[in-house]
Scaffold this motif. Structure first.
Motif, PDB file in Angstrom:
ATOM      1  N   LEU A   1       4.423   6.849   5.993  1.00  0.00           N
ATOM      2  CA  LEU A   1       4.553   6.891   4.514  1.00  0.00           C
ATOM      3  C   LEU A   1       2.989   5.603   5.200  1.00  0.00           C
ATOM      4  N   ILE A   2       3.878   4.260   5.057  1.00  0.00           N
ATOM      5  CA  ILE A   2       3.007   3.546   5.527  1.00  0.00           C
ATOM      6  C   ILE A   2       2.200   3.474   7.114  1.00  0.00           C
TER       7      ILE A   2
ATOM      8  N   TYR B   1      11.246  14.422  -6.212  1.00  0.00           N
ATOM      9  CA  TYR B   1      12.290  13.905  -5.995  1.00  0.00           C
ATOM     10  C   TYR B   1      12.396  12.479  -7.170  1.00  0.00           C
TER      11      TYR B   1
ATOM     12  N   ASP C   1       0.701  11.243  -9.771  1.00  0.00           N
ATOM     13  CA  ASP C   1       0.465  10.565  -9.456  1.00  0.00           C
ATOM     14  C   ASP C   1       0.140  10.514  -7.582  1.00  0.00           C
TER      15      ASP C   1
ATOM     16  N   LEU D   1      10.807   4.139   6.596  1.00  0.00           N
ATOM     17  CA  LEU D   1       9.724   5.277   6.225  1.00  0.00           C
ATOM     18  C   LEU D   1       9.322   4.061   4.907  1.00  0.00           C
ATOM     19  N   PHE D   2       9.692   3.572   4.536  1.00  0.00           N
ATOM     20  CA  PHE D   2       8.706   2.484   3.433  1.00  0.00           C
ATOM     21  C   PHE D   2       8.666   0.637   3.683  1.00  0.00           C
TER      22      PHE D   2
ATOM     23  N   GLY E   1      -0.625   7.970  -5.736  1.00  0.00           N
ATOM     24  CA  GLY E   1       1.380   7.650  -4.235  1.00  0.00           C
ATOM     25  C   GLY E   1       2.020   8.467  -5.042  1.00  0.00           C
ATOM     26  N   ARG E   2       2.858   8.336  -5.650  1.00  0.00           N
ATOM     27  CA  ARG E   2       4.004   9.694  -6.093  1.00  0.00           C
ATOM     28  C   ARG E   2       4.607  10.949  -4.977  1.00  0.00           C
TER      29      ARG E   2
ATOM     30  N   PRO F   1       8.285   0.773   7.664  1.00  0.00           N
ATOM     31  CA  PRO F   1       8.141  -0.127   8.809  1.00  0.00           C
ATOM     32  C   PRO F   1       7.868  -0.594   9.889  1.00  0.00           C
TER      33      PRO F   1
ATOM     34  N   VAL G   1       7.864  20.771  -1.671  1.00  0.00           N
ATOM     35  CA  VAL G   1       7.065  19.194  -1.529  1.00  0.00           C
ATOM     36  C   VAL G   1       6.647  19.861   0.671  1.00  0.00           C
TER      37      VAL G   1
ATOM     38  N   GLY H   1       6.041  11.682   2.382  1.00  0.00           N
ATOM     39  CA  GLY H   1       7.393  10.603   3.004  1.00  0.00           C
ATOM     40  C   GLY H   1       8.246  10.938   3.309  1.00  0.00           C
ATOM     41  N   ILE H   2       8.857  10.909   2.306  1.00  0.00           N
ATOM     42  CA  ILE H   2      10.414  11.493   1.676  1.00  0.00           C
ATOM     43  C   ILE H   2      10.958  12.761   3.107  1.00  0.00           C
ATOM     44  N   LYS H   3      10.126  13.625   2.441  1.00  0.00           N
ATOM     45  CA  LYS H   3      10.237  15.570   2.502  1.00  0.00           C
ATOM     46  C   LYS H   3      10.367  15.226   4.267  1.00  0.00           C
TER      47      LYS H   3
ATOM     48  N   ARG I   1       2.711  11.068  -2.252  1.00  0.00           N
ATOM     49  CA  ARG I   1       2.805  10.713  -0.837  1.00  0.00           C
ATOM     50  C   ARG I   1       4.020  10.373  -0.743  1.00  0.00           C
ATOM     51  N   VAL I   2       4.676   9.383  -1.620  1.00  0.00           N
ATOM     52  CA  VAL I   2       6.006   9.724  -1.433  1.00  0.00           C
ATOM     53  C   VAL I   2       6.977  10.340  -1.391  1.00  0.00           C
ATOM     54  N   LEU I   3       6.514  11.210  -2.511  1.00  0.00           N
ATOM     55  CA  LEU I   3       7.712  12.067  -2.062  1.00  0.00           C
ATOM     56  C   LEU I   3       7.040  12.971  -0.801  1.00  0.00           C
TER      57      LEU I   3
ATOM     58  N   ILE J   1      11.645   9.626  -6.956  1.00  0.00           N
ATOM     59  CA  ILE J   1      11.631   8.128  -5.660  1.00  0.00           C
ATOM     60  C   ILE J   1      12.283   7.565  -6.567  1.00  0.00           C
TER      61      ILE J   1
ATOM     62  N   LEU K   1       2.928  20.288  -9.468  1.00  0.00           N
ATOM     63  CA  LEU K   1       2.896  19.228  -8.423  1.00  0.00           C
ATOM     64  C   LEU K   1       1.907  18.373  -8.295  1.00  0.00           C
TER      65      LEU K   1
ATOM     66  N   ASP L   1       2.074  -1.564   2.368  1.00  0.00           N
ATOM     67  CA  ASP L   1       0.486  -1.489   2.235  1.00  0.00           C
ATOM     68  C   ASP L   1      -0.348  -1.604   1.153  1.00  0.00           C
TER      69      ASP L   1
ATOM     70  N   THR M   1      -0.086  -0.048  -1.246  1.00  0.00           N
ATOM     71  CA  THR M   1       0.355   1.554  -2.323  1.00  0.00           C
ATOM     72  C   THR M   1       0.229   0.841  -3.563  1.00  0.00           C
ATOM     73  N   LEU M   2      -0.156   1.990  -4.362  1.00  0.00           N
ATOM     74  CA  LEU M   2       0.458   1.506  -5.655  1.00  0.00           C
ATOM     75  C   LEU M   2       0.783   3.583  -6.156  1.00  0.00           C
ATOM     76  N   VAL M   3       2.096   3.537  -6.686  1.00  0.00           N
ATOM     77  CA  VAL M   3       3.156   3.269  -7.080  1.00  0.00           C
ATOM     78  C   VAL M   3       2.876   3.820  -8.360  1.00  0.00           C
ATOM     79  N   SER M   4       3.036   5.293  -9.307  1.00  0.00           N
ATOM     80  CA  SER M   4       2.240   4.623 -10.762  1.00  0.00           C
ATOM     81  C   SER M   4       3.664   6.045 -11.156  1.00  0.00           C
TER      82      SER M   4
END
Lengths: 476, 476
Positions: free
Chosen positions: A473-474, B192, A441, B454-455, A443-444, B457, A467, A450-452, A446-448, B194, A436, B175, B177-180
């Motif tokens: 996250l931001i 997750y 990706d 989180l996303f 960015g993804r 703040p 993870v 952050g959610i954890k 980082r989000v994973l 996301i 994983l 911020d 960041t690109l999440v692809s």
């Protein structure tokens, strides 16, 4: 090491039956389904109510100890096995096993998360409806695990993954907070769909304690065909045709290679492989007004006309249909009997399955031309169980380790390069954490994390799976 | 107030065409679709690339100003209208309007989020496939808004909400960041999901810039029936029968009351209401081997036999079918022509629709027996558009305000009491924030605010819509 005071308080809360410490009784909870990972735990906790789950999580938060939720313990990725430190508790859902309600007109079933899938299927059937979740392990896996891994199985093509079937969810968070979102609605656009975070999260964000699942009319009329493929039959084109001409009443489109077929002892001799393998096609319908057999004949006529089949056998009796399915369903057993296999749960876009078979085969041959593959699976979903058989005489664990290090990366690279994935339906758990991190990706990923970090900042929820938490996250 | 330096830097980044400040050109972006909310903005930003969206969000983070993403501006809840402070920018997606790819064998289409829904439908059709998203506003709404509101529409019963059709997503975070996550996979259990956080989030967690959507075989064979209901016909039982006996090939099960029907000017006189209103049923199929007309006749025979219909008219020509649909689709227009309506986007479990009609009707009569209702909608999804007509002579805005304060709470209480919701498909936006806070499960509401925190703040993502951010979720 967990505090003995904590264990004492757990005993007070859960009662003696709720806290197992006897090594012999603990043993089955501490090893994964495939016998690849063995862990330790001071106790297995067996709450019998949602309030007890909340109490456990409050204690875990207070003492900062890891809780590993475990349902039927059938994970293929060691998603529910504690680590070897002996510091993590297993939280078994097995005593949360009530079917709460079946509502025929709402077409929904509400269950505790410890209910065994097959019992939920039976409860739906008793109300004249059908729960379209069908897994090899349905006799022992439990709804909490099905949801935690977003299980796929044999009906995804028609009815979707578990995610698509969850209407409502009840979850206990890492601090014991109860989140109740147990509605039975088809449409409910009232804020972020927070249920989705927990589906497929493998218990790393909270403990699922209850769920409402969608039911459908019973598809009791089935028509099934065994298609012996010509060499090079284009599976994506065939799938598109079968979907179109069955009007998406196709509920199974399963691929079986000749090698996988040969692993099944006592396979009906009439059911043989074509040069290109086999596709098992099933259409199903709940209507008495819909001539499902004629529909299948019409579809198969086009498959033959296209030159994709050496022969097509349409099941004429229920026994014949059962024979076809027995073959498909006993392949994993056949592999086990052969000496085991190293599994790769590959998925690629629907249009790329044949491309993957070619490129994957070349990679395996390049690595070691003597290796044998058992390839089969839900090709209608773009999902292939791409398994390397353990050569006779080789040690299964050592071979698994070697293939994981030396061959799997090439196979995953090929899949990822085609827009695919290294885990279609088995999940991440403890075995695919590194994959994983490697393939996600950035960015993804980082989000994973952050959610954890949002749901489990102190790392008490199934630590070691999926993870690790990140703070925020931001950036500020 | 935004810094003039920021505006200058935006101009440098986006070019003159990318920053609208002329009041006349701004005006249409500053009022919602229903003309209920008017806002102000220093400029409308029109990025023409994903990189420009990232640049905008980086600047917004730096200057801490609010960004209100706007797609087709067709929200029913003012989800895309800036506040009156004049301090929030509108970020219009309209120049991100490329269809990136259509892949017939993968059965998927990849689009920029500014693509108009109808253009995406046309691109799918050109490749021989079908995008099963059908909304009244499809000629002007854009994919980003469709995803942001998790739009429903006319095909939910068969194909699900927008959420069920999104395979891949590309998002710019607060911020920059690109999440692809633009994969086209049917199965991908790698962490997750996301994507789901952004679907239905109304641009409050990030800016969706691209998406991959599922396509299906074109259901070009349709069979349509106009069912004049007997008084008290049990809609849930009828839905269950139609689903079962059509084998879920039913793609529409729409309810129309006599009052709603009467609003439609030039309605075909032959298409009249039964004592219990009308159900418009449509079956659809992509197969040439499936006799769809016979199937509908079989299903309707059972409906008549059950005593639920005073008459059933099966469309014999495409023109007759179009007539039926024109009636259903011009009801909103008919309401507007009448003088407008106050809308309640109610949903209840499938089994409770008739119960809601009875209890809701009683509540309206108790409030003011002179009020007229226009009730219609996607009753096959448990979703009713429960609209109160603005009495002739009353001011629309004042009436809307009064009903919202004095009658709507009773209607919502009834729906919630039945396990229903105050927003089935329209969302929350700015108009239903208070309802969300009032009705949400406390644990769930905490999670909503935690996710927002989180996303986002610093509260720069569509501030004022949905919920405000909270810091953290789990106590220390």
């Amino acid at each position: 090491m967990p505090d003995t005071a904590m264990l004492q308080r757990l005993r007070e809360t859960l009662g003696e039956a709720g806290v197992l410490t006897d090594p012999e009784r603990l043993a089955p909870y501490l090893v994964d389904h495939r016998d690849l990972v063995r862990g330790k735990a001071p106790a297995v906790l067996r709450p019998s109510s949602v309030a007890q789950v909340q109490a456990i999580m409050r204690l875990a938060a207070e003492y900062r100890v890891g809780i590993v939720p475990q349902a039927g313990n059938t994970s293929y990725c060691a998603g529910a096995t504690p680590d070897a430190s002996g510091g993590q508790f297993v939280l078994s859902l097995e005593r949360l096993d009530k079917v709460r309600a079946v509502d025929p007109l709402d077409a929904a079933i509400s269950v505790d998360s410890g209910v065994i899938l097959q019992r939920a299927q039976e409860a739906a059937a008793a109300a004249g409806l059908y729960l379209p979740l069908s897994l090899g392990s349905e006799g022992s896996c439990r709804i909490g695990g099905v949801i935690g891994t977003n299980a796929g199985g044999l009906s995804v093509l028609r009815y979707g993954m578990t995610r698509d079937l969850v209407l409502g969810l009840e979850v206990v968070l890492a601090d014991g907070t109860l989140v109740s979102d147990m509605k039975k609605l088809r449409k409910n656009n009232t804020g972020y769909d927070i249920r989705q975070n927990f589906i497929g999260a493998e218990g790393t964000l909270g403990v699922v304690t209850g769920a409402v699942l969608k039911l459908i009319p019973v598809p009791h009329r089935r028509a099934t065909a065994w298609v012996e493929l010509t060499a090079g039959a284009p599976l994506p084109e065939m799938l598109a045709l079968v979907r179109r001409e069955s009007s998406d009443l196709v509920s199974s489109f399963e691929f079986i290679t000749a090698r996988s077929l040969a692993l099944v002892s006592g396979a009906d001799g009439r059911l043989k492989s074509g040069s290109g393998g086999v596709i098992l096609v099933e259409l199903s319908s709940s209507s008495q007004h819909l001539p499902i057999e004629e529909l299948l004949e019409g579809v198969m006529g086009e498959v033959v006309e296209a030159g994709w089949a050496e022969d097509v056998i349409i099941a004429q009796t229920e026994a014949q249909r059962a024979d076809m399915w027995r073959i498909r369903e006993t392949i994993p057993e056949g592999e086990k009997h052969f000496g085991g296999s190293v599994k790769h749960d590959i998925s690629v876009p629907l249009g790329r399955t044949v491309d993957f078979l070619a490129a994957g085969g070349a990679a395996v041959a390049a690595y070691d031309p003597a290796l044998e593959l058992s390839v089969y699976g839900h090709v209608g979903d773009g999902n292939l169980h791409y398994n390397v058989l353990v050569p006779p005489g080789e040690d299964r664990l050592a071979f698994t380790d070697r293939i994981g290090r030396e061959l799997a990366p090439a196979l995953y690279d090929i899949a990822i390069g085609m827009g695919g994935t290294f885990s279609a339906e088995h999940g991440v758990g403890r075995l695919k954490r590194g994959l994983l991190q490697h393939y996600a990706d950035p960015g993804r990923y980082r989000v994973l994390r952050g959610i954890k970090g949002l749901f489990d900042p102190h790392g008490v929820m199934n630590p070691g799976a999926m993870v690790d938490p990140a703070e925020g996250l931001i950036a500020d």
